[in-house]
Design an enzyme around this catalytic site. Structure first.
Site, PDB file in Angstrom:
ATOM      1  N   ASP A   1      -6.930 -11.268   0.671  1.00 41.36           N
ATOM      2  CA  ASP A   1      -6.062 -10.130   0.533  1.00 41.36           C
ATOM      3  C   ASP A   1      -4.748 -10.799   0.411  1.00 41.36           C
ATOM      4  O   ASP A   1      -4.305 -12.052   0.679  1.00 41.36           O
ATOM      5  CB  ASP A   1      -6.135  -9.307   1.815  1.00 41.36           C
ATOM      6  CG  ASP A   1      -5.257  -8.110   1.527  1.00 41.36           C
ATOM      7  OD1 ASP A   1      -5.603  -7.331   0.837  1.00 41.36           O
ATOM      8  OD2 ASP A   1      -4.396  -7.620   2.384  1.00 41.36           O
ATOM      9  N   SER A   2      -3.819  -9.817  -0.245  1.00 41.09           N
ATOM     10  CA  SER A   2      -2.408 -10.279  -0.092  1.00 41.09           C
ATOM     11  C   SER A   2      -1.575 -10.598   1.477  1.00 41.09           C
ATOM     12  O   SER A   2      -0.637 -11.075   1.493  1.00 41.09           O
ATOM     13  CB  SER A   2      -1.453  -9.375  -1.209  1.00 41.09           C
ATOM     14  OG  SER A   2      -1.523  -7.807  -0.116  1.00 41.09           O
TER      15      SER A   2
ATOM     16  N   TYR B   1       1.509  -7.312  -2.959  1.00 40.28           N
ATOM     17  CA  TYR B   1       1.104  -7.343  -4.307  1.00 40.28           C
ATOM     18  C   TYR B   1       1.406  -6.084  -5.080  1.00 40.28           C
ATOM     19  O   TYR B   1       1.640  -5.975  -6.221  1.00 40.28           O
ATOM     20  CB  TYR B   1      -0.242  -7.767  -4.659  1.00 40.28           C
ATOM     21  CG  TYR B   1      -0.646  -9.158  -4.348  1.00 40.28           C
ATOM     22  CD1 TYR B   1       0.453 -10.096  -3.824  1.00 40.28           C
ATOM     23  CD2 TYR B   1      -1.740  -9.677  -4.556  1.00 40.28           C
ATOM     24  CE1 TYR B   1       0.078 -11.295  -3.555  1.00 40.28           C
ATOM     25  CE2 TYR B   1      -2.136 -11.119  -4.677  1.00 40.28           C
ATOM     26  CZ  TYR B   1      -1.014 -11.868  -4.142  1.00 40.28           C
ATOM     27  OH  TYR B   1      -1.511 -13.270  -3.839  1.00 40.28           O
TER      28      TYR B   1
ATOM     29  N   CYS C   1      -8.692  -6.381  -1.653  1.00 44.10           N
ATOM     30  CA  CYS C   1      -7.240  -6.143  -1.860  1.00 44.10           C
ATOM     31  C   CYS C   1      -7.564  -5.147  -3.028  1.00 44.10           C
ATOM     32  O   CYS C   1      -7.756  -5.780  -4.265  1.00 44.10           O
ATOM     33  CB  CYS C   1      -6.431  -7.266  -2.165  1.00 44.10           C
ATOM     34  SG  CYS C   1      -4.666  -6.551  -2.817  1.00 44.10           S
TER      35      CYS C   1
ATOM     36  N   THR D   1      -5.260  -3.718  -4.856  1.00 45.90           N
ATOM     37  CA  THR D   1      -4.142  -4.271  -6.251  1.00 45.90           C
ATOM     38  C   THR D   1      -4.637  -5.409  -7.028  1.00 45.90           C
ATOM     39  O   THR D   1      -4.713  -5.692  -8.034  1.00 45.90           O
ATOM     40  CB  THR D   1      -2.722  -4.607  -5.491  1.00 45.90           C
ATOM     41  OG1 THR D   1      -2.523  -3.609  -4.688  1.00 45.90           O
ATOM     42  CG2 THR D   1      -1.743  -5.029  -6.712  1.00 45.90           C
TER      43      THR D   1
ATOM     44  N   GLU E   1       3.128  -2.648   8.453  1.00 49.32           N
ATOM     45  CA  GLU E   1       3.500  -4.241   8.483  1.00 49.32           C
ATOM     46  C   GLU E   1       4.547  -4.492   9.374  1.00 49.32           C
ATOM     47  O   GLU E   1       4.692  -5.393  10.031  1.00 49.32           O
ATOM     48  CB  GLU E   1       3.543  -5.113   7.201  1.00 49.32           C
ATOM     49  CG  GLU E   1       2.248  -5.097   6.519  1.00 49.32           C
ATOM     50  CD  GLU E   1       2.103  -6.162   5.347  1.00 49.32           C
ATOM     51  OE1 GLU E   1       3.241  -6.896   5.110  1.00 49.32           O
ATOM     52  OE2 GLU E   1       1.016  -6.337   5.055  1.00 49.32           O
TER      53      GLU E   1
ATOM     54  N   CYS F   1      -5.922   1.580  -0.182  1.00 50.34           N
ATOM     55  CA  CYS F   1      -5.397   0.311   0.119  1.00 50.34           C
ATOM     56  C   CYS F   1      -5.909  -0.247   1.766  1.00 50.34           C
ATOM     57  O   CYS F   1      -6.198   0.780   2.460  1.00 50.34           O
ATOM     58  CB  CYS F   1      -4.031   0.495   0.395  1.00 50.34           C
ATOM     59  SG  CYS F   1      -3.147  -0.655   0.798  1.00 50.34           S
TER      60      CYS F   1
ATOM     61  N   HIS G   1      -4.825  -1.338   3.940  1.00 57.52           N
ATOM     62  CA  HIS G   1      -3.849  -1.159   5.077  1.00 57.52           C
ATOM     63  C   HIS G   1      -4.004  -0.013   5.730  1.00 57.52           C
ATOM     64  O   HIS G   1      -3.910   0.473   6.793  1.00 57.52           O
ATOM     65  CB  HIS G   1      -2.325  -1.262   4.851  1.00 57.52           C
ATOM     66  CG  HIS G   1      -1.874  -2.725   4.753  1.00 57.52           C
ATOM     67  ND1 HIS G   1      -2.395  -3.409   3.600  1.00 57.52           N
ATOM     68  CD2 HIS G   1      -0.965  -3.412   5.314  1.00 57.52           C
ATOM     69  CE1 HIS G   1      -1.624  -4.674   3.675  1.00 57.52           C
ATOM     70  NE2 HIS G   1      -0.958  -4.515   4.712  1.00 57.52           N
TER      71      HIS G   1
END
Length: 278
Positions: free
Chosen positions: A10-11, A42, A73, A75, A158, A192, A194
């Site tokens: 993952d990014s 990303y 991920c 993206t 984040e 996503c 997250h």
């Protein structure tokens, strides 16, 4: 770490929500997780940049003995997976596999909806790629898909602001935007990795009739089926129940955030991609 772990990429931290469910479903395998935190997010980056970064990371996983890499991920799955599968893998090693999170999700998402109206919440990059509408149309041609890019959600998460009152405005704003596209939306996909951390807040702004779908369990079920259908690949993946975590940025930051996403303590090692080693 064993010689042939399953790689999970993952990014940043979000892919840990996917890994958490995969480990729960398939605890016997070895797993190698890498977050490219130094170059995250990303989502706003160009297709070429995301492809370049993702390919570099996939090659690193292969150098560590991974036979299978999961792009956990959205993206990277949207912007890089197809090119890596079609152009890079035949040259690098045709026996290795790279899988994403979009295809498994689109194969089943239509079953969650009674109205045939599905909303996708994702990063700007995922939404602009049109990957979800294109893939969903292959499996559920009658389903209508609505999308909303939520560029502030990842930074809120984040920076550990997602459960605070300040996040309410940005969550409600994007939910209002997508639900205004159709009053019949009864499924919202958190497109996503997250976003599951925002699930409770998202739920507080929606009627109970709207089903909020996260990808972790879907991807884990799909991976289990894939390995069952590809026993040669499954047999090449080592099974010692071991896990290792790498980040291209601060290990202390990764460990602090990572434990929130993964649901248990993580201890990472620093990876310098330019040096090709941790």
């Amino acid at each position: 770490m064993a010689k042939h772990p399953i790689g999970v990429f993952d990014s940043g931290y979000g892919g840990l929500t996917i890994l958490k469910e995969i480990v729960k479903k398939l605890p016997g395998y070895d797993y190698l997780y890498m977050g490219d935190n130094a170059r995250a997010p990303y989502g706003p980056r160009s297709f070429d940049t995301v492809y370049q970064y993702t390919q570099e990371c996939v090659r690193w996983f292969f150098s560590q003995g991974c036979e299978l890499v999961i792009l956990a991920c959205n993206t990277a799955s949207a912007k890089a997976l197809r090119t890596i599968q079609q152009n890079d893998l035949p040259q690098i090693d045709p026996s290795k596999r790279v899988l994403g999170v979009i295809r498994p999700t689109t194969e089943v998402i239509g079953r969650f909806s009674k109205t045939g109206h599905v909303g996708i919440l994702g990063t700007t990059g995922t939404v602009q790629s049109e990957s979800y509408p294109i893939e969903i149309a292959k499996f559920f041609p009658g389903v209508k898909v609505y999308q909303e890019a939520c560029p502030m959600w990842v930074p809120l998460i984040e920076n550990n602001e997602h459960n605070k009152p300040g996040a309410d405005y940005f969550v409600k704003k994007h939910l209002d935007n997508i639900t205004s596209q159709s009053k019949d939306i009864d499924v919202l996909l958190l497109g996503c990795t997250h976003y599951p951390l925002l699930a409770n807040k998202i739920r507080s702004f929606l009627p109970a009739t709207v089903n909020i779908v996260s990808q972790g369990e879907i991807v884990a079920e799909s991976l289990a089926a894939y390995l069952e259908n590809h026993p040669d690949l499954a047999n090449r993946c080592s099974k010692n129940g071991e896990r290792a975590f790498f980040t291209t940025d601060s290990t202390s930051d990764f460990d602090a955030h990572g434990s929130i996403f993964f649901g248990e303590a993580v201890r990472s090692q620093h990876l310098d991609l330019l040096a090709g080693k941790g």
